[in-house]
Design an enzyme around this catalytic site. Structure first.
Site, mmCIF file in Angstrom:
data_model
loop_
_atom_site.group_PDB
_atom_site.id
_atom_site.type_symbol
_atom_site.label_atom_id
_atom_site.label_comp_id
_atom_site.label_asym_id
_atom_site.label_seq_id
_atom_site.Cartn_x
_atom_site.Cartn_y
_atom_site.Cartn_z
ATOM 1 N N LYS A 9 0.822 -1.226 0.000
ATOM 2 C CA LYS A 9 0.000 0.000 0.000
ATOM 3 C C LYS A 9 0.846 1.262 0.000
ATOM 4 O O LYS A 9 0.576 2.184 -0.751
ATOM 5 C CB LYS A 9 -0.850 0.108 1.288
ATOM 6 N N ARG A 84 -8.603 2.247 9.624
ATOM 7 C CA ARG A 84 -8.136 0.906 9.929
ATOM 8 C C ARG A 84 -9.093 0.176 10.847
ATOM 9 O O ARG A 84 -8.861 -0.983 11.194
ATOM 10 C CB ARG A 84 -6.799 1.036 10.624
ATOM 11 N N ARG A 123 11.767 -6.808 5.061
ATOM 12 C CA ARG A 123 11.774 -5.382 5.385
ATOM 13 C C ARG A 123 12.426 -5.141 6.752
ATOM 14 O O ARG A 123 13.106 -4.139 6.961
ATOM 15 C CB ARG A 123 10.335 -4.854 5.384
ATOM 16 N N ARG A 129 12.706 -1.598 10.858
ATOM 17 C CA ARG A 129 11.536 -1.066 11.548
ATOM 18 C C ARG A 129 11.279 -1.860 12.815
ATOM 19 O O ARG A 129 11.246 -3.086 12.790
ATOM 20 C CB ARG A 129 10.308 -1.150 10.633
HETATM 21 P P1 AMP Z 1 1.686 1.303 9.064
HETATM 22 O O1 AMP Z 1 2.928 2.008 8.664
HETATM 23 O O2 AMP Z 1 0.482 1.772 8.322
HETATM 24 O O3 AMP Z 1 1.848 -0.194 9.021
HETATM 25 O O4 AMP Z 1 1.407 1.672 10.601
HETATM 26 C C1 AMP Z 1 2.357 1.382 11.618
HETATM 27 C C2 AMP Z 1 1.673 1.445 12.977
HETATM 28 O O5 AMP Z 1 1.135 2.753 13.208
HETATM 29 C C3 AMP Z 1 0.481 0.500 13.146
HETATM 30 O O6 AMP Z 1 0.881 -0.817 13.494
HETATM 31 C C4 AMP Z 1 -0.267 1.199 14.286
HETATM 32 O O7 AMP Z 1 0.367 1.002 15.532
HETATM 33 C C5 AMP Z 1 -0.096 2.653 13.909
HETATM 34 N N1 AMP Z 1 -1.183 3.102 13.008
HETATM 35 C C6 AMP Z 1 -1.069 3.468 11.692
HETATM 36 N N2 AMP Z 1 -2.265 3.810 11.180
HETATM 37 C C7 AMP Z 1 -3.161 3.655 12.176
HETATM 38 C C8 AMP Z 1 -4.562 3.832 12.281
HETATM 39 N N3 AMP Z 1 -5.314 4.229 11.222
HETATM 40 N N4 AMP Z 1 -5.165 3.570 13.473
HETATM 41 C C9 AMP Z 1 -4.449 3.172 14.532
HETATM 42 N N5 AMP Z 1 -3.123 2.959 14.512
HETATM 43 C C10 AMP Z 1 -2.468 3.207 13.353
#
Ligand code: AMP
Length: 183
Positions: A9, A84, A123, A129
């Site tokens: 994504k 989400r 990754r 990360r």
């Molecule tokens: P991502 O980079 O989108 O995988 O997000 C990394 C982390 O950020 C997730 O595992 C959550 O802890 C937090 N996070 C990102 N987007 C959201 C969201 N829409 N709602 C809640 N937590 C989020």
């Protein structure tokens, strides 16, 4: 942009943002930026992110609405990693309708679980990360299944869902995505 962690994504949203000349709004990136700058929001978000858990909806929704209210979104924007949860999706629809706006399209980038695990483990080595460790990866995939995947039906019922097969080379996915969006 909807899809499990590792489906691509973020990569696709970045590319679409360049082609369509609209901002890429990634909640994960905003949280990571805050963690990096040591803000109060960052230290709060980190406690959830490190466990692969979601940051609470009230914090996340407010943050996104502030971001999409900025001037650079007047021609549109790409949301990546938000909504989400169903409450996030419902709040987003409600908040947007108050300003006479709405989500046009929800694109699901899908990918089988074995490929996701392979990519996320890779990754972890490349990007380091903190939330790409094996236990946290497992938790994030589970959180996706339970809390986020119901959004596929939510947007399908609104007639806004399009699906892309994410288990292909990056350029093919980008081409199909741009075709879907009409750019
Ligand atoms: P991502 O980079 O989108 O995988 O997000 C990394 C982390 O950020 C997730 O595992 C959550 O802890 C937090 N996070 C990102 N987007 C959201 C969201 N829409 N709602 C809640 N937590 C989020």
């Amino acid at each position: 942009m909807l899809g499990p962690p590792g489906a691509g994504k973020g990569t696709q949203a970045t590319r679409l943002s360049e082609v369509a000349h609209v901002p890429h709004v990634s909640t994960g990136d905003i949280f990571r930026d805050n963690v990096g700058r040591g803000t109060e929001l960052g230290s709060l978000a980190k406690t959830y992110m490190d466990q692969g858990a979601l940051v609470p909806d009230d914090i996340t929704i407010g943050m996104v609405m502030d971001r999409v209210a900025q001037n650079d979104t007047s021609s549109g924007y790409i949301l990546d990693g938000f909504p989400r949860t169903k409450p996030q999706a419902i709040s987003l629809d409600q908040e947007l309708s108050k300003i006479g706006s709405m989500i046009d399209l929800a694109v699901l980038v899908d990918c089988p679980q074995d490929e996701l695990l392979r990519r996320l483990s890779g990754r972890a080595l490349e990007e380091g990360r903190a939330d790409d460790s094996p236990e946290v990866i497992k938790e994030r995939l589970q959180v996706y299944e339970i809390q986020t995947s119901p959004l596929v039906e939510y947007y399908d019922q609104q007639g806004k869902l399009k699906r892309l097969n994410g288990k292909r080379d990056v350029d093919s996915v980008t081409k199909d995505l741009c075709d879907l969006v009409g750019v």
